[in-house]
Design a protein around this motif. Structure first.
Motif, PDB file in Angstrom:
ATOM      1  N   VAL A  25       5.594 -10.200   1.246  1.00 36.79           N
ATOM      2  CA  VAL A  25       5.190  -9.019   2.319  1.00 36.79           C
ATOM      3  C   VAL A  25       3.467  -9.016   2.014  1.00 36.79           C
ATOM      4  N   ARG A  26       3.048  -9.261   3.293  1.00 38.10           N
ATOM      5  CA  ARG A  26       1.815  -9.224   3.425  1.00 38.10           C
ATOM      6  C   ARG A  26       1.189  -7.811   3.897  1.00 38.10           C
ATOM      7  N   ALA A  27       0.039  -7.517   3.243  1.00 36.79           N
ATOM      8  CA  ALA A  27      -0.684  -6.201   3.109  1.00 36.79           C
ATOM      9  C   ALA A  27      -1.965  -6.291   3.143  1.00 36.79           C
ATOM     10  N   ARG A  28      -2.596  -5.331   3.729  1.00 34.13           N
ATOM     11  CA  ARG A  28      -4.126  -5.254   3.594  1.00 34.13           C
ATOM     12  C   ARG A  28      -4.378  -4.153   2.748  1.00 34.13           C
ATOM     13  N   VAL A  29      -5.377  -3.888   1.626  1.00 29.97           N
ATOM     14  CA  VAL A  29      -5.837  -2.811   0.946  1.00 29.97           C
ATOM     15  C   VAL A  29      -6.920  -2.539   1.718  1.00 29.97           C
ATOM     16  N   ARG A  30      -6.928  -1.099   1.934  1.00 27.21           N
ATOM     17  CA  ARG A  30      -8.073  -0.563   2.361  1.00 27.21           C
ATOM     18  C   ARG A  30      -8.167   1.110   1.985  1.00 27.21           C
ATOM     19  N   THR A  31      -9.308   1.470   2.499  1.00 32.11           N
ATOM     20  CA  THR A  31      -9.506   2.981   2.125  1.00 32.11           C
ATOM     21  C   THR A  31      -8.493   3.731   3.000  1.00 32.11           C
ATOM     22  N   MET A  32      -8.059   5.043   2.374  1.00 31.79           N
ATOM     23  CA  MET A  32      -6.971   5.891   2.990  1.00 31.79           C
ATOM     24  C   MET A  32      -7.796   6.776   4.071  1.00 31.79           C
ATOM     25  N   ARG A  63     -13.531  13.917  -1.230  1.00 31.73           N
ATOM     26  CA  ARG A  63     -14.337  13.906  -2.324  1.00 31.73           C
ATOM     27  C   ARG A  63     -15.160  12.733  -2.777  1.00 31.73           C
ATOM     28  N   GLU A  64     -16.413  12.916  -3.221  1.00 35.07           N
ATOM     29  CA  GLU A  64     -17.013  11.711  -3.353  1.00 35.07           C
ATOM     30  C   GLU A  64     -16.714  11.157  -4.799  1.00 35.07           C
ATOM     31  N   PHE A  65     -15.914  11.652  -5.290  1.00 36.94           N
ATOM     32  CA  PHE A  65     -15.741  10.789  -6.626  1.00 36.94           C
ATOM     33  C   PHE A  65     -14.297  10.284  -6.535  1.00 36.94           C
ATOM     34  N   SER A  66     -13.608  10.316  -5.413  1.00 35.46           N
ATOM     35  CA  SER A  66     -12.383   9.810  -5.255  1.00 35.46           C
ATOM     36  C   SER A  66     -12.237   8.694  -4.426  1.00 35.46           C
ATOM     37  N   ASP A  67     -11.382   7.725  -4.405  1.00 38.48           N
ATOM     38  CA  ASP A  67     -11.473   6.487  -3.816  1.00 38.48           C
ATOM     39  C   ASP A  67      -9.984   6.188  -3.644  1.00 38.48           C
ATOM     40  N   PRO A  68      -9.293   7.122  -2.683  1.00 37.43           N
ATOM     41  CA  PRO A  68      -7.810   6.778  -2.431  1.00 37.43           C
ATOM     42  C   PRO A  68      -7.767   5.516  -1.369  1.00 37.43           C
ATOM     43  N   ILE A  69      -6.667   4.717  -1.932  1.00 34.55           N
ATOM     44  CA  ILE A  69      -6.608   3.460  -0.830  1.00 34.55           C
ATOM     45  C   ILE A  69      -5.082   3.270  -0.509  1.00 34.55           C
ATOM     46  N   VAL A  70      -4.905   2.503   0.594  1.00 34.16           N
ATOM     47  CA  VAL A  70      -3.489   2.288   0.798  1.00 34.16           C
ATOM     48  C   VAL A  70      -3.199   0.747   1.223  1.00 34.16           C
ATOM     49  N   ALA A  71      -1.949   0.408   0.904  1.00 32.81           N
ATOM     50  CA  ALA A  71      -1.897  -0.821   1.284  1.00 32.81           C
ATOM     51  C   ALA A  71      -1.090  -0.804   2.675  1.00 32.81           C
ATOM     52  N   GLU A  72      -1.708  -1.500   3.777  1.00 36.98           N
ATOM     53  CA  GLU A  72      -0.999  -1.467   5.082  1.00 36.98           C
ATOM     54  C   GLU A  72      -0.324  -2.756   5.523  1.00 36.98           C
ATOM     55  N   GLY A  73       0.815  -2.831   6.033  1.00 34.11           N
ATOM     56  CA  GLY A  73       1.429  -3.855   6.521  1.00 34.11           C
ATOM     57  C   GLY A  73       1.109  -4.321   7.663  1.00 34.11           C
ATOM     58  N   ALA A  74       1.235  -5.580   8.252  1.00 28.52           N
ATOM     59  CA  ALA A  74       0.895  -6.097   9.344  1.00 28.52           C
ATOM     60  C   ALA A  74       1.123  -5.269  10.705  1.00 28.52           C
ATOM     61  N   ASP A  75       2.258  -4.376  10.563  1.00 31.45           N
ATOM     62  CA  ASP A  75       2.599  -3.681  11.688  1.00 31.45           C
ATOM     63  C   ASP A  75       1.846  -2.189  11.650  1.00 31.45           C
TER      64      ASP A  75
END
Length: 83
Positions: A25-32, A63-75
């Motif tokens: 599965v290809r995914a891009r990790v980025r900021t939520m 929040r400045e001290f939180s860095d939530p991220i997501v893995a987003e699929g190609a779609d």
């Protein structure tokens, strides 16, 4: 991630193709972002007996001290997240 994100579950006798390494599965990790919360909540609600509320995730986004991220699929589908 050089090889992409690998996810899957082993249920039954035969291994899931992702677990066995037969499927990637290809995914891009980025900021939520706020627009990701529907996908995040869909995962959260089935993953935990006491899931976080949508508001709790929304608070983390500001929040400045939180860095939530997501893995987003190609779609554009949210495949996973971390807070």
């Amino acid at each position: 991630m050089p090889g992409g994100l690998r996810v899957g579950v082993h249920l039954g006798v035969d291994a899931d193709p992702l677990v066995a390494g037969n499927l990637r599965v290809r995914a891009r990790v980025r900021t939520m972002r706020a627009g990701d919360l529907d996908g995040v909540m869909a995962i959260e609600d089935v993953s935990f007996p006491s899931p976080w509320s949508r508001g709790m995730f929304a608070e983390e986004l500001g929040r400045e001290f939180s860095d939530p991220i997501v893995a987003e699929g190609a779609d554009g589908e949210i495949l996973g997240y971390a807070v």
